[in-house]
Design an enzyme around this catalytic site. Sequence first.
Site, PDB file in Angstrom:
ATOM      1  N   HIS A  27       0.843  -1.194   0.000  1.00 51.89           N
ATOM      2  CA  HIS A  27       0.000   0.000   0.000  1.00 51.89           C
ATOM      3  C   HIS A  27       0.883   1.250   0.000  1.00 51.89           C
ATOM      4  O   HIS A  27       1.329   1.701   1.054  1.00 51.89           O
ATOM      5  CB  HIS A  27      -0.901   0.013   1.233  1.00 51.89           C
ATOM      6  CG  HIS A  27      -1.928  -1.080   1.261  1.00 51.89           C
ATOM      7  ND1 HIS A  27      -1.601  -2.385   1.555  1.00 51.89           N
ATOM      8  CD2 HIS A  27      -3.258  -1.056   1.015  1.00 51.89           C
ATOM      9  CE1 HIS A  27      -2.706  -3.125   1.496  1.00 51.89           C
ATOM     10  NE2 HIS A  27      -3.716  -2.338   1.162  1.00 51.89           N
ATOM     11  N   ASP A 157      -9.762   7.461   6.718  1.00 53.70           N
ATOM     12  CA  ASP A 157     -11.220   7.579   6.614  1.00 53.70           C
ATOM     13  C   ASP A 157     -11.928   6.352   7.175  1.00 53.70           C
ATOM     14  O   ASP A 157     -13.002   6.468   7.771  1.00 53.70           O
ATOM     15  CB  ASP A 157     -11.607   7.769   5.142  1.00 53.70           C
ATOM     16  CG  ASP A 157     -11.128   9.101   4.584  1.00 53.70           C
ATOM     17  OD1 ASP A 157     -11.685  10.133   4.988  1.00 53.70           O
ATOM     18  OD2 ASP A 157     -10.196   9.095   3.769  1.00 53.70           O
ATOM     19  N   ASN A 187      -7.566  11.850   3.133  1.00 53.85           N
ATOM     20  CA  ASN A 187      -7.313  11.840   1.679  1.00 53.85           C
ATOM     21  C   ASN A 187      -8.557  11.536   0.853  1.00 53.85           C
ATOM     22  O   ASN A 187      -8.517  11.554  -0.379  1.00 53.85           O
ATOM     23  CB  ASN A 187      -6.179  10.881   1.325  1.00 53.85           C
ATOM     24  CG  ASN A 187      -6.478   9.427   1.677  1.00 53.85           C
ATOM     25  OD1 ASN A 187      -7.575   8.926   1.462  1.00 53.85           O
ATOM     26  ND2 ASN A 187      -5.486   8.733   2.224  1.00 53.85           N
ATOM     27  N   HIS A 263      -4.268   3.393  -3.766  1.00 47.04           N
ATOM     28  CA  HIS A 263      -4.376   2.857  -2.412  1.00 47.04           C
ATOM     29  C   HIS A 263      -3.516   1.625  -2.172  1.00 47.04           C
ATOM     30  O   HIS A 263      -2.674   1.617  -1.274  1.00 47.04           O
ATOM     31  CB  HIS A 263      -5.841   2.528  -2.105  1.00 47.04           C
ATOM     32  CG  HIS A 263      -6.050   1.796  -0.824  1.00 47.04           C
ATOM     33  ND1 HIS A 263      -5.956   2.390   0.414  1.00 47.04           N
ATOM     34  CD2 HIS A 263      -6.349   0.492  -0.575  1.00 47.04           C
ATOM     35  CE1 HIS A 263      -6.182   1.496   1.358  1.00 47.04           C
ATOM     36  NE2 HIS A 263      -6.423   0.332   0.790  1.00 47.04           N
ATOM     37  N   ARG A 361     -20.993 -16.206  39.002  1.00 46.68           N
ATOM     38  CA  ARG A 361     -20.675 -14.780  38.885  1.00 46.68           C
ATOM     39  C   ARG A 361     -20.509 -14.149  40.274  1.00 46.68           C
ATOM     40  O   ARG A 361     -19.664 -13.264  40.461  1.00 46.68           O
ATOM     41  CB  ARG A 361     -21.745 -14.041  38.089  1.00 46.68           C
ATOM     42  CG  ARG A 361     -23.126 -14.073  38.717  1.00 46.68           C
ATOM     43  CD  ARG A 361     -24.107 -13.140  38.020  1.00 46.68           C
ATOM     44  NE  ARG A 361     -25.449 -13.292  38.559  1.00 46.68           N
ATOM     45  CZ  ARG A 361     -26.395 -12.375  38.481  1.00 46.68           C
ATOM     46  NH1 ARG A 361     -26.159 -11.223  37.876  1.00 46.68           N
ATOM     47  NH2 ARG A 361     -27.592 -12.586  38.980  1.00 46.68           N
ATOM     48  N   SER A 388     -24.672  -6.734  37.604  1.00 45.63           N
ATOM     49  CA  SER A 388     -24.755  -8.123  37.165  1.00 45.63           C
ATOM     50  C   SER A 388     -23.442  -8.881  37.228  1.00 45.63           C
ATOM     51  O   SER A 388     -23.442 -10.101  37.388  1.00 45.63           O
ATOM     52  CB  SER A 388     -25.287  -8.184  35.722  1.00 45.63           C
ATOM     53  OG  SER A 388     -26.593  -7.662  35.638  1.00 45.63           O
ATOM     54  N   GLU A 425     -19.330  -2.764  24.072  1.00 47.55           N
ATOM     55  CA  GLU A 425     -18.573  -3.981  24.363  1.00 47.55           C
ATOM     56  C   GLU A 425     -17.338  -4.136  23.486  1.00 47.55           C
ATOM     57  O   GLU A 425     -16.277  -4.544  23.955  1.00 47.55           O
ATOM     58  CB  GLU A 425     -19.469  -5.220  24.208  1.00 47.55           C
ATOM     59  CG  GLU A 425     -20.599  -5.318  25.210  1.00 47.55           C
ATOM     60  CD  GLU A 425     -21.871  -4.639  24.747  1.00 47.55           C
ATOM     61  OE1 GLU A 425     -22.896  -4.751  25.442  1.00 47.55           O
ATOM     62  OE2 GLU A 425     -21.840  -3.982  23.672  1.00 47.55           O
ATOM     63  N   HIS A 489     -29.989 -13.721  24.412  1.00 46.34           N
ATOM     64  CA  HIS A 489     -28.965 -13.563  25.446  1.00 46.34           C
ATOM     65  C   HIS A 489     -28.331 -14.888  25.862  1.00 46.34           C
ATOM     66  O   HIS A 489     -27.487 -14.905  26.752  1.00 46.34           O
ATOM     67  CB  HIS A 489     -29.580 -12.904  26.693  1.00 46.34           C
ATOM     68  CG  HIS A 489     -29.839 -11.439  26.544  1.00 46.34           C
ATOM     69  ND1 HIS A 489     -30.520 -10.916  25.482  1.00 46.34           N
ATOM     70  CD2 HIS A 489     -29.485 -10.377  27.331  1.00 46.34           C
ATOM     71  CE1 HIS A 489     -30.604  -9.587  25.626  1.00 46.34           C
ATOM     72  NE2 HIS A 489     -29.970  -9.246  26.721  1.00 46.34           N
ATOM     73  N   ARG A 536     -25.321 -17.056  35.674  1.00 47.51           N
ATOM     74  CA  ARG A 536     -26.243 -16.182  36.402  1.00 47.51           C
ATOM     75  C   ARG A 536     -26.913 -16.962  37.529  1.00 47.51           C
ATOM     76  O   ARG A 536     -27.104 -16.456  38.632  1.00 47.51           O
ATOM     77  CB  ARG A 536     -27.321 -15.653  35.449  1.00 47.51           C
ATOM     78  CG  ARG A 536     -28.373 -14.813  36.156  1.00 47.51           C
ATOM     79  CD  ARG A 536     -29.639 -14.688  35.348  1.00 47.51           C
ATOM     80  NE  ARG A 536     -30.612 -13.823  36.020  1.00 47.51           N
ATOM     81  CZ  ARG A 536     -31.893 -13.793  35.737  1.00 47.51           C
ATOM     82  NH1 ARG A 536     -32.387 -14.596  34.801  1.00 47.51           N
ATOM     83  NH2 ARG A 536     -32.713 -12.992  36.381  1.00 47.51           N
TER      84      ARG A 536
END
Length: 703
Positions: A27, A157, A187, A263, A361, A388, A425, A489, A536
Amino acid sequence: MNQIEDLSLKTIRCLVSDLVQQYNGGHPGGAMGMAAIGIALWKYILKYNPKNANWFNRDRFVLSNGHTCLFQYVFLHLVGYESFTMNQLKKYHAPEVSQCAGHPEIEFEGIEVTTGPLGQGIANAVGLAIASKNLAANYNKPDLDLVDNKIYCMVGDACIQEGVGLEAISLAGHLGLDNLIVIYDNNQITCDGSVDLANSEDINAKFMAQKWHVLTVDDGSFDLRSILAAIEQAKSVKGSPILINIRTIIGVDTNVANNAKAHGAAYGVEEGRRLKALYGFDPDQFIEVPKLVYDFFREGNEGAISKGVFHQEQWEKKLEAYSKKYPQLYEEVVSRINGKLPTDWKESLPHSLPTDATASRKASGLVFTPLAAKYPQFLVGTADLSPSVNLLWPHKKDFQNPEIKTDCGINGDYSGRYLHYGIREHAMCAISNGISAYSKGAFIPITSSFFMFYLYSAPAVRMGALQNLQVIHVATHDSIGTGEDGPTHQPIALASFYRSLPNCLYVRPADNEEVAGAWELAIETTNKPTIISLSRQNLKQYPGITDRNKVKFGAYVLKEFDSSSDSQKLQIISVGAESQFAIDAAEILIESNINVKIISFPCQRLFECQSTEYKRSVLDPQIVTVAIEAYASNGWERYANAGFHLNEFGISLPGKNAYEHFGFNGAYIASKIQKYLDDLQKDDIMKFEYQELNITKNHHSSS
């Protein structure tokens, strides 16, 4: 621009063009258009030492648009980094291994982070800025600034279109990271064509809306003085990160300038000759740098080598003065620089944990938070899930912009070590890579979210593994036991990805003792990320049976065969939150005169690291084995002949009911295993064909 600067600028552009032409790959365009920015940075702005790439208080530079890697390689060579020789430059895109790889890689001196997947680098840079801010807030004194470096990041960009880049930019603005200077190589060209094919936003307004200070340079390919003035102005800005929007020309002075063709492809031999002739060079020269250019960058009191040694010596004098004036803090600073936790850190771990049913947890919080409270190396973050993930500790302080006073009253400053990432996340994990990379071991970043949302984060976790970075990812709600939140989930296939990801530990503990073992393992594992996968729902405990000290082996025997029995033998693999079902099924089968060994299997990768003798002592390949886990079966065929798994999406029911819905109870599993053993008596070949024992609705689908 003076004469030597002009000569350097033209030399660099021709050198980049030639290096790409040599093996007809790479490149060139961006690196050529950015050359004046590089002169500004490596000659005049950056504080670094080519003779000691890892000097602690150096400025950090991140090339987020990593495809322009020749930009960085050429300048590292010109300023005298010893490993970036001309011979190495000449191996760019060669058919042999070179540190001038197709994208910058962290293991080579002068490269702070591996970049390439666009957007990751800018997020890493935000992490580097957070690390620097935190160290400065905790250790700097009015008379002695031990940490006063800047973080510079080049973006193109694409980096500010990628989602992870946008997440990181938003958080950096909120945090007011005024030690972060982002230089935008504007550019206006991407692979497909001009940027306006897919993007027409006002970049300056966008950054200002996210609380960045914005500066502009109209001619970034030639106007070196304006570039320098903008960077110097950026260094004086307080209270916000800075974007310098610099308009450049991709493939400048070539026949494909300002075109997508500039490029990512060589320009051809004749175009290289034309460019050199345009610049007054011998068209027949190839990959050459005049001595005047080397001298300009390296030699004399203003050369990179002398300045670098001076910068480091001045800082070491500060450190010596600090040791006398603040001896206790000095010891802590040195331990951070050396990347070492105190040797007695394990004494802060709880020796006993609840023996009644406990969510893993919750156990995780009981194990880790005493360490977080005591050791400043831990910088803990969450993607808006503090209630949580159970990682809060008493009297914790948030890492927060001190100028912001929140409506909820949760405030902090840059000395805090609990970071609210918001619902970001992907950026959380990419930023944590940057925190870890600041100086190996100075920080041990912790991220936390539901396991399912580490699918959002997967590219960043992968990049951490690729770079041997220690980040501990706390992934809760890791099964259909999550319950009513439903299949959106409930992770089914994600574990298969993380188990197969090189240089990453995915650890799924069965109960509280194994949670303690998982944390010990993660903290001791300094060369890769670890994902601790947690429930959980409450899990049954097996005191005296599970063993925190054996988690590090990946798998170990919970219950050995009955040596006095000559009944049919069976090995059952139990994993994580489903261990209770595996153990219940084993007990039923034992009552039916099956001789069962039970194996806890928290981490496949660790098990593969053990000796053949150990692996065979735990898991005898000659004996029929059944694996039990409410995840997709992929991967378990390596260890078992059959499995009771979940190869479809979950369901929105209370956790206990969700397990029942899919057949996860000891009696049903035992019945399926018994039928399988009976079928084996009729067709012994079956044991060589992995059998799915939990055939649920989707297996009967005709579509």
